[in-house]
Write an enzyme that holds these catalytic residues in place. Structure first.
Site, short mmCIF file in Angstrom:
data_model
loop_
_atom_site.label_atom_id
_atom_site.label_comp_id
_atom_site.label_asym_id
_atom_site.label_seq_id
_atom_site.Cartn_x
_atom_site.Cartn_y
_atom_site.Cartn_z
N LYS A 153 22.92 22.11 -34.94
CA LYS A 153 24.10 21.83 -35.77
C LYS A 153 25.25 22.70 -35.32
CE LYS A 153 23.38 19.56 -40.07
NZ LYS A 153 23.07 19.60 -41.48
N TRP B 121 25.90 17.19 -35.48
CA TRP B 121 24.60 17.26 -34.82
C TRP B 121 24.71 16.98 -33.33
CZ3 TRP B 121 21.01 14.19 -38.67
CH2 TRP B 121 20.81 14.99 -39.81
N GLU C 172 0.64 9.52 -37.77
CA GLU C 172 0.67 8.94 -39.13
C GLU C 172 0.96 7.45 -39.13
OE1 GLU C 172 2.07 11.72 -38.12
OE2 GLU C 172 2.30 13.20 -39.70
N THR D 196 -2.83 15.71 -37.10
CA THR D 196 -1.50 15.81 -36.48
C THR D 196 -1.49 17.03 -35.57
OG1 THR D 196 -0.75 17.14 -38.31
CG2 THR D 196 -0.36 14.78 -38.48
P1 AMP Z 1 2.33 12.82 -32.62
O1 AMP Z 1 1.95 12.48 -34.01
O2 AMP Z 1 1.65 14.04 -32.10
O3 AMP Z 1 2.19 11.64 -31.73
O4 AMP Z 1 3.87 13.20 -32.62
C1 AMP Z 1 4.83 12.32 -33.13
C2 AMP Z 1 6.21 12.80 -32.78
O5 AMP Z 1 6.44 12.76 -31.38
C3 AMP Z 1 7.29 11.93 -33.36
O6 AMP Z 1 7.53 12.21 -34.72
C4 AMP Z 1 8.47 12.27 -32.45
O7 AMP Z 1 9.09 13.46 -32.83
C5 AMP Z 1 7.80 12.49 -31.11
N1 AMP Z 1 7.90 11.27 -30.30
C6 AMP Z 1 6.99 10.30 -30.14
N2 AMP Z 1 7.43 9.36 -29.30
C7 AMP Z 1 8.67 9.72 -28.92
C8 AMP Z 1 9.67 9.16 -28.06
N3 AMP Z 1 9.47 8.04 -27.38
N4 AMP Z 1 10.83 9.83 -27.94
C9 AMP Z 1 11.06 10.98 -28.61
N5 AMP Z 1 10.16 11.56 -29.41
C10 AMP Z 1 8.98 10.94 -29.57
#
Ligand code: AMP
Length: 539
Positions: free
Chosen positions: A436, A441, A329, A184
């Site tokens: 907040k 929110w 994940e 991650t």
């Molecule tokens: P990663 O595992 O590095 O791909 O990060 C995942 C995170 O990216 C998610 O939990 C979201 O917070 C953010 N994310 C992914 N796609 C989007 C999207 N289309 N809009 C907003 N946030 C996103």
């Protein structure tokens, strides 16, 4: 009563077997790291992956061992994935943009045995090797004549392959065995290893190719701009060969002009990347006056896709935008925004507004939102809650850590979202980024998307800043476009009327740069630290 059906294991190698047998002449075109274009086919990729698998076994690699890759998207990187899983081993993609110490920590945590790396990363690997405990070999993805001088005992990939045997049979594994690994991005704490199985990768591809998801077919020419080292490469290394779609691999050049050239010259019909890539492409198209004659669809995810991007693609270039949400994940697809039977007749303007949402869950992803007490919240398109997911391509645990699912088997995404009655989900924040104000929110993502709609704004981030009366209030942090000027008051006037009054940022600050993580996401922790003591005008 038992079903009387065959037990056909869902293995990643079956994907390339199928591609080679039924779509053997479909091309894999790559812009190589050395520069020139390279063309091969699925049949050839499979033959070379077999060689690689046999050579790895001869090297003593045993099932389940991790083999790292540090490479751009090219045919060789694709062969590595299939060769590694074909040897029963586990491909582990490394993000070269991380700090070297973090990469070393990740490689030791994963206990990588070997690394396959692009030529350009040799100096980085030389610096890493003294910090690594289990690494036995470094293979450079090049011909022998291109091997650089090095303090390490480097092997050229083409030599390594030449010593392999293409009459090899894939090493037998079970569908539940590990196939891949990706860490991650670690915006907080140390990164954690997500471990994909053969089964989860195959099922994820079946989910991805559905018409209301990526909608891929053998008529497509697919360009994954998203690197293979981001979130399992969005699964494209499996979903494209599964349907026999040709692949166009962009190599190391991801700027607007290079991507635009490849899209046109290689007649790409489908592509996938994060919003920043598309913003750069759109700027290039505008400046150069060129168009996108073959491109039909782009999947945009990893961060919220601003409306200006969707609008430009759809109205100016005739390209359908599929806004998607996912996570490392989740293998990584979670939701995709494709119009449903109920929304297909909406006006153009209403559809553009709807496309701000991250979309619907395809078959294979279950989702719900819950409140702080864990109880499910209504799907009314307004009530925010923590987004929880279930599915066959969703992690249960991280490498070396215990199960992370709740007692009912849900994975907590850490995202905050609402879901409307048609099933369209919208991310409003990361749980830790939520603002907040007076117990309510405010969505930082919504405000950011609106702010980048102003012609002078290159990038925007909204964070919560302490406020005596409301607890927290939004602060808008803005990077202006080169040679563009816009004032605080102009920006606030621009937002006024576009958001609820109490969502209006209390102040605007202009900065030269907004900090990003190695996967290109805004690093809000750093921004919050920087503006921790900021006094809002009305506070
Ligand atoms: P990663 O595992 O590095 O791909 O990060 C995942 C995170 O990216 C998610 O939990 C979201 O917070 C953010 N994310 C992914 N796609 C989007 C999207 N289309 N809009 C907003 N946030 C996103």
């Amino acid at each position: 009563m038992q079903g009387l059906m065959q037990d056909w294991p869902l293995l990643c190698t079956k994907v390339i077997d199928h591609a080679a047998e039924h779509h053997g002449r479909r091309e894999v075109v790559s812009r190589s790291v050395e520069g020139p274009m390279h063309r091969t086919t699925y049949a050839e990729v499979r033959r070379r992956a077999l060689r690689l698998a046999s050579r790895l076994v001869r090297d003593g690699i045993t099932p389940g061992e991790r083999i790292a890759t540090m490479a751009w998207n090219t045919w060789r990187h694709l062969e590595c994935w299939y060769g590694i899983v074909g040897a029963g081993a586990v491909y582990h993609t490394l993000n070269p943009r991380l700090f070297p110490d973090q990469i070393a920590w990740i490689m030791n945590d994963a206990d990588d045995r070997m690394i396959f790396a692009d030529l350009t990363f040799v100096p980085l690997i030389e610096a890493l090797v003294p910090k690594l405990s289990g690494l036995r070999r470094v293979v450079v993805l090049c011909e022998r004549e291109n091997l650089p001088d090095s303090t390490l005992d480097l092997v050229a990939y083409e030599d390594y392959l030449a010593e392999g045997d293409e009459d090899f049979s894939w090493v037998a594994v079970a569908e539940g065995d590990a196939a891949g690994m990706c860490y991650t991005s670690g915006t907080t704490g140390m990164p954690k290893g997500v471990v994909y199985s053969h089964r989860s990768n195959v099922l994820h591809s079946l989910i991805a190719i559905q018409p209301d998801a990526m909608n891929l077919s053998s008529r497509d020419r697919v360009m994954p701009v998203v690197p293979l080292f981001h979130a399992n490469g969005w699964g494209i290394a499996f979903s494209a060969p599964m349907v026999g779609a040709s692949l166009v691999m962009p190599g190391p050049k991801l700027d607007g002009a290079s991507i635009g050239t490849l899209l046109r010259e290689e007649r790409v019909t489908f592509s996938a990347a994060v919003p920043t890539i598309w913003l750069a492409l759109l700027q290039h198209l505008e400046a150069s006056g060129s168009d996108l004659p073959d491109l039909r669809r782009v999947v945009i995810g990893g961060a919220a896709c601003p409306r200006v991007v969707t609008e430009a693609f759809e109205t100016r270039y005739g390209v359908e935008v599929v806004h998607a949400w996912g996570m490392t994940e989740l293998s990584p697809l979670g939701t995709l925004n494709v119009m449903s039977a109920d929304t297909a007749d909406l006006s153009r303007n209403d559809q553009l507004a709807l496309k701000q949402k991250q979309g619907r869950a395809p078959f294979g992803v279950e989702m719900r939102i819950v409140g702080d007490d864990g109880a499910e919240l209504p799907r009314d398109g307004r009530t925010f809650g923590r987004l929880m997911v279930k599915g066959p391509a969703i992690a249960t645990a991280y490498h070396g850590h215990g199960d992370v699912l709740d007692k009912d088997g849900w994975f907590d995404t850490g995202d905050v979202a609402h879901i409307d009655p048609d099933g369209f989900m919208q991310i409003t924040d990361r749980a830790k980024d939520v603002i907040k104000s007076g117990g309510e929110w405010i969505s930082s993502i919504d405000l950011e998307n609106l702010a980048v709609g102003h012609p002078a704004v290159a990038e925007a981030a909204v964070i919560g800043v302490a406020h005596d009366r409301w607890g927290e209030r939004p602060l808008l942090v803005v990077v202006r476009k080169p040679s563009c000027d816009v004032s605080r008051d102009e920006l606030l006037r621009f937002l006024d009327g576009r958001v609820a009054r109490w969502w209006m940022p209390d102040d605007v600050v202009f900065v030269d740069e907004i900090p990003h993580t190695a996967t290109g996401k805004i690093q809000k922790t750093t921004l919050r630290d920087r503006f921790r003591d900021y006094r809002l005008p009305a506070a």
